[in-house]
Design an enzyme around this catalytic site. Structure first.
Site, PDB file in Angstrom:
ATOM      1  N   LYS A 129       0.829  -1.192   0.000  1.00 56.17           N
ATOM      2  CA  LYS A 129       0.000   0.000   0.000  1.00 56.17           C
ATOM      3  C   LYS A 129       0.867   1.246   0.000  1.00 56.17           C
ATOM      4  CE  LYS A 129      -4.346   1.264   2.210  1.00 56.17           C
ATOM      5  NZ  LYS A 129      -5.260   0.959   3.333  1.00 56.17           N
TER       6      LYS A 129
ATOM      7  N   HIS B   3      -9.438 -10.445   3.673  1.00 55.86           N
ATOM      8  CA  HIS B   3      -8.899  -9.579   4.726  1.00 55.86           C
ATOM      9  C   HIS B   3      -9.082 -10.193   6.105  1.00 55.86           C
ATOM     10  CE1 HIS B   3      -6.883  -5.762   4.950  1.00 55.86           C
ATOM     11  NE2 HIS B   3      -7.545  -5.448   6.047  1.00 55.86           N
TER      12      HIS B   3
ATOM     13  N   ARG C  64      -6.128 -12.240   6.652  1.00 58.09           N
ATOM     14  CA  ARG C  64      -4.992 -11.379   7.007  1.00 58.09           C
ATOM     15  C   ARG C  64      -5.068 -11.015   8.489  1.00 58.09           C
ATOM     16  NH1 ARG C  64      -1.302  -7.210   5.321  1.00 58.09           N
ATOM     17  NH2 ARG C  64      -1.798  -5.162   6.169  1.00 58.09           N
TER      18      ARG C  64
ATOM     19  N   HIS D  88       2.160  -1.849   7.780  1.00 58.99           N
ATOM     20  CA  HIS D  88       1.438  -0.692   8.316  1.00 58.99           C
ATOM     21  C   HIS D  88       2.396   0.489   8.455  1.00 58.99           C
ATOM     22  CE1 HIS D  88      -1.767  -3.432  10.389  1.00 58.99           C
ATOM     23  NE2 HIS D  88      -2.030  -3.226   9.120  1.00 58.99           N
TER      24      HIS D  88
END
Length: 281
Positions: A158, A223, A226, A249
């Site tokens: 991301k 997800h 995850r 993150h």
């Protein structure tokens, strides 16, 4: 600007577009000409929406009008009138270890037949739960991403941030078996007619496996697996900073949500380790 200067990913661009178009539909005037009063009047129309949705739309509007002001298209910024909604980060849905194991039993049984689709599904499941990949990261993996004897892979996640994620021997073996069925010209690890497997198709595959395992499909998604990867690692004693790196993150506050999920382990830790737990009554 988001694409060329901020380097936003395709999904981020789509999210901004959807939120701005939704706001534009609720306004009586063109979005770029909206006044502060018009933006404030959106609140009653958005009352039925989740706080997270309102927060996301508000953030998109703020970014949009900041851009117009920076570029000199507007001298004022009507988004200053918008009130930031109170947001509460929801606890992620997770599966317990037994439920995940049941899904693997189903996938492994199907893969024993040697059918290409079943081999693919097992490889997908192994990488989702074993490496904690996001759905987009998983379906877009290039064919040579997972290499024999290499216990990790490096991917751009991301925001374009690179990170190293673990690949278990089980996942490596499942990917190797699946790769043997791929045509020589395939460039993606999980190809499709239009390029690579879609996130929607991945979602359908995961839910189908869950249903066969006797788990309510609505409880399961890529997800959720995850989240299970993160929660089960934390329960096993993983360090929060290490978990942040593995999940990709940017902010450890995002990772800290899993400390609230694993409440059973925390209660047991207090009961076993606190000095008063061993003191005579």
């Amino acid at each position: 600007m988001l694409a060329s200067e901020a380097g936003a990913a395709k999904n981020t661009l789509a999210a901004y577009r959807n939120d701005l178009e939704a706001a534009a539909r609720d306004l009586s005037a063109p979005l770029g000409e909206a006044s502060g009063e018009a933006l404030v009047a959106l609140a009653p129309k958005w009352r039925s929406l989740a706080n997270s949705t309102v927060g996301r739309r508000t953030a998109a509007l703020r970014r949009f009008f900041d851009f117009l002001q920076d570029e000199g298209i507007r001298s004022d910024n009507p988004a200053a009138a918008l009130v930031r909604p109170r947001s509460e980060r929801p606890l992620p849905r997770i599966l317990d270890a037994d439920e995940v194991e049941r899904m693997f039993v189903v996938a492994a049984d199907r893969a024993a037949s040697g059918a290409p689709a079943a081999l693919r599904n097992l490889a997908l499941l192994e990488l989702l739960y074993g490496s904690g990949l996001r759905a987009t990261e998983l379906v877009s993996l290039p064919r040579r991403a997972v290499r024999p004897g290499q216990p990790f892979l490096i991917l751009a996640g991301k925001g374009g941030r690179e990170r190293m994620v673990p690949v278990s021997s089980r996942a490596s073996e499942a990917v190797a078996r699946w790769s043997e069925t791929l045509p020589d010209e395939a460039r993606q690890l999980f190809p499709s007619r239009s390029g690579h497997l879609s996130r929607v198709r991945l979602f359908q595959i995961v839910r189908a496996i869950a249903a066969e395992a006797g788990i309510a499909p609505e409880r399961v998604s890529p997800h959720v697996l995850r989240h299970a990867f993160a929660t089960h690692l934390l329960a096993g004693g993983a360090d929060l900073r290490a978990l942040q790196t593995l999940l990709g993150h940017a902010d450890i506050a995002t990772t800290q949500i899993y400390t609230h999920v694993d409440s059973e382990r925390l209660v047991r830790l207090v009961n076993e380790r606190h000095p008063l737990a061993r003191a005579p009554r």
